[in-house]
Write a protein that holds these residues in place. Structure first.
Motif, PDB file in Angstrom:
ATOM      1  N   ASN A  70       0.823  -1.209   0.000  1.00  0.00           N
ATOM      2  CA  ASN A  70       0.000   0.000   0.000  1.00  0.00           C
ATOM      3  C   ASN A  70       0.850   1.248   0.000  1.00  0.00           C
ATOM      4  O   ASN A  70       1.955   1.283   0.535  1.00  0.00           O
ATOM      5  N   ALA A  71       0.292   2.267  -0.627  1.00  0.00           N
ATOM      6  CA  ALA A  71       0.868   3.614  -0.554  1.00  0.00           C
ATOM      7  C   ALA A  71      -0.330   4.556  -0.578  1.00  0.00           C
ATOM      8  O   ALA A  71      -0.796   4.967  -1.642  1.00  0.00           O
ATOM      9  N   MET A  72      -0.849   4.839   0.603  1.00  0.00           N
ATOM     10  CA  MET A  72      -2.021   5.708   0.716  1.00  0.00           C
ATOM     11  C   MET A  72      -1.599   7.183   0.770  1.00  0.00           C
ATOM     12  O   MET A  72      -2.350   8.061   0.358  1.00  0.00           O
ATOM     13  N   LEU A  74      -0.682   8.746   3.755  1.00  0.00           N
ATOM     14  CA  LEU A  74      -1.135   9.288   5.050  1.00  0.00           C
ATOM     15  C   LEU A  74      -2.405  10.155   4.953  1.00  0.00           C
ATOM     16  O   LEU A  74      -2.457  11.260   5.520  1.00  0.00           O
ATOM     17  N   PRO A  75      -3.426   9.681   4.238  1.00  0.00           N
ATOM     18  CA  PRO A  75      -4.676  10.457   4.196  1.00  0.00           C
ATOM     19  C   PRO A  75      -5.330  10.476   5.575  1.00  0.00           C
ATOM     20  O   PRO A  75      -5.345   9.454   6.266  1.00  0.00           O
ATOM     21  N   ASN A 126       4.523   7.587  14.251  1.00  0.00           N
ATOM     22  CA  ASN A 126       4.797   6.965  12.955  1.00  0.00           C
ATOM     23  C   ASN A 126       6.036   7.642  12.374  1.00  0.00           C
ATOM     24  O   ASN A 126       5.942   8.660  11.693  1.00  0.00           O
ATOM     25  N   CYS A 129       6.675   5.286   8.048  1.00  0.00           N
ATOM     26  CA  CYS A 129       5.993   5.130   6.751  1.00  0.00           C
ATOM     27  C   CYS A 129       7.074   5.165   5.671  1.00  0.00           C
ATOM     28  O   CYS A 129       7.869   6.105   5.629  1.00  0.00           O
ATOM     29  N   PRO A 130       7.138   4.148   4.796  1.00  0.00           N
ATOM     30  CA  PRO A 130       8.312   4.048   3.921  1.00  0.00           C
ATOM     31  C   PRO A 130       8.322   4.962   2.698  1.00  0.00           C
ATOM     32  O   PRO A 130       9.258   4.894   1.911  1.00  0.00           O
ATOM     33  N   ASN A 191       7.020  -1.402  10.978  1.00  0.00           N
ATOM     34  CA  ASN A 191       6.107  -0.898   9.943  1.00  0.00           C
ATOM     35  C   ASN A 191       6.403  -1.674   8.644  1.00  0.00           C
ATOM     36  O   ASN A 191       7.195  -2.613   8.650  1.00  0.00           O
TER      37      ASN A 191
END
Ligand code: SIN
Length: 304
Positions: A70-72, A74-75, A126, A129-130, A191
């Motif tokens: 996933n690559a959202m 951070l919404p 967090n 997050c990558p 993560n």
């Protein structure tokens, strides 16, 4: 009678070691209420920042053979908007932990302060997050910046501060030690692992952001190794995360040194009954092996 599954992260008491991982079902009070009612010992929200954030365009998720990518981006609606959601959760007997992110130590400290004001039992930073620039793993791979973030957050709140680490570094124990030195109350490892997928038909990366984070069963051995190494490097509690989808995975993480366990991707492949099946499985394992409680097995793999 004492509860054999009870566990503790700083002053946070959990009736069992399972927790909802950040990013899955953590957007609304009602969805997290369902997770708690289905047996989770605690829940972690989707990561939130000061300002609302739209995140990336689609596609944001790709299913792989052994997990999710996933690559959202951070919404989130911005931390203050979450106050309304807390109304449901404050009534329940399981802690709500706020996952927070920021682009500077000051950002983190401000979000943490608001999180606690609106009811967070603890915050999870967090810093892992990558793929979001100037946030996530980019700040969490720099020990001195991470220390500044932890110190500033600690100066603003009195609730436990958990630091969620990225596996995408040369030596995760150095980062864990820096977090402990700066005053972190607990570590969460790990993560997602930075990864990608390419569509042979279009000949292009599938995710709109190209890179994403891999979660699910594929990363369990990586998470386990990280927890095992961190257990030898720090003496604060460790929350295991990464590919836990059944009680056997959970027991492996406990033996490696985790005192609590986050479950996320398994919910997408099974459903929220996974919390109960994991806790039932741990109970049966303890009984079958003649252990009295969770403490008897935490870190046991180091002694053999
Ligand atoms: C995302 O919102 O893209 C995922 C966040 C994370 O990996 O921490």
């Amino acid at each position: 009678m004492t509860n054999p599954l009870a566990t503790q992260i700083a002053d946070l008491k959990l009736s069992n070691p399972t927790m909802l991982a950040a990013g899955v079902l953590g957007y609304t009070g009602l969805s997290m209420k369902r997770v708690i009612e289905s047996g989770a010992g605690a829940v972690v929200t989707k990561s939130m920042g000061i300002e609302p954030r739209t995140g990336y365009g689609n596609p944001t998720v790709v299913q792989t053979d052994c997990g999710l990518l996933n690559a959202m981006g951070l919404p989130n609606p911005g931390i203050s908007h979450f106050e309304e959601e807390m109304k449901e959760l404050n009534k329940l007997n399981a802690p709500t932990i706020f996952s927070i992110y920021g682009f500077s130590p000051e950002d983190f400290a401000e979000v943490a302060k608001i999180a606690v004001e609106i009811g967070a039992a603890a915050v999870e930073l967090n810093v892992s997050c990558p793929h979001v620039k100037k946030a996530g793993a980019q700040v969490g791979s720099d020990p001195s910046l991470l220390m500044e973030i932890v110190k500033q957050v600690k100066s603003q709140i009195e609730k436990p501060v958990i630091v969620k680490l990225t596996p995408n570094v040369t030596d995760i124990t150095e980062i864990a030690k820096a977090a402990q030195k700066a005053g972190a109350d607990a570590i969460c490892a790990i993560n997602t692992v930075k990864a990608m997928a390419i569509d042979p038909e279009t000949c292009k990366p599938i995710l709109a952001n190209k890179y994403g984070g891999l979660s699910g069963t594929a990363i369990k051995p990586i998470g386990l190794r990280c927890v095992y190494d961190i257990y030898n490097a720090v003496d604060i509690p460790i929350i295991g995360c990464g590919g836990i989808s059944n009680w056997q995975d959970a027991v492996e993480y406990l033996l490696a040194g985790a005192c609590a366990l986050q479950i996320g991707t398994a919910i997408a492949f099974q459903d929220i009954t996974v919390f109960k099946s994991v806790t039932d499985g741990i109970t049966n394992y303890l009984e079958h092996k003649g252990f009295n409680n969770l403490k008897d097995i935490i870190g046991l793999a180091h002694k053999t």
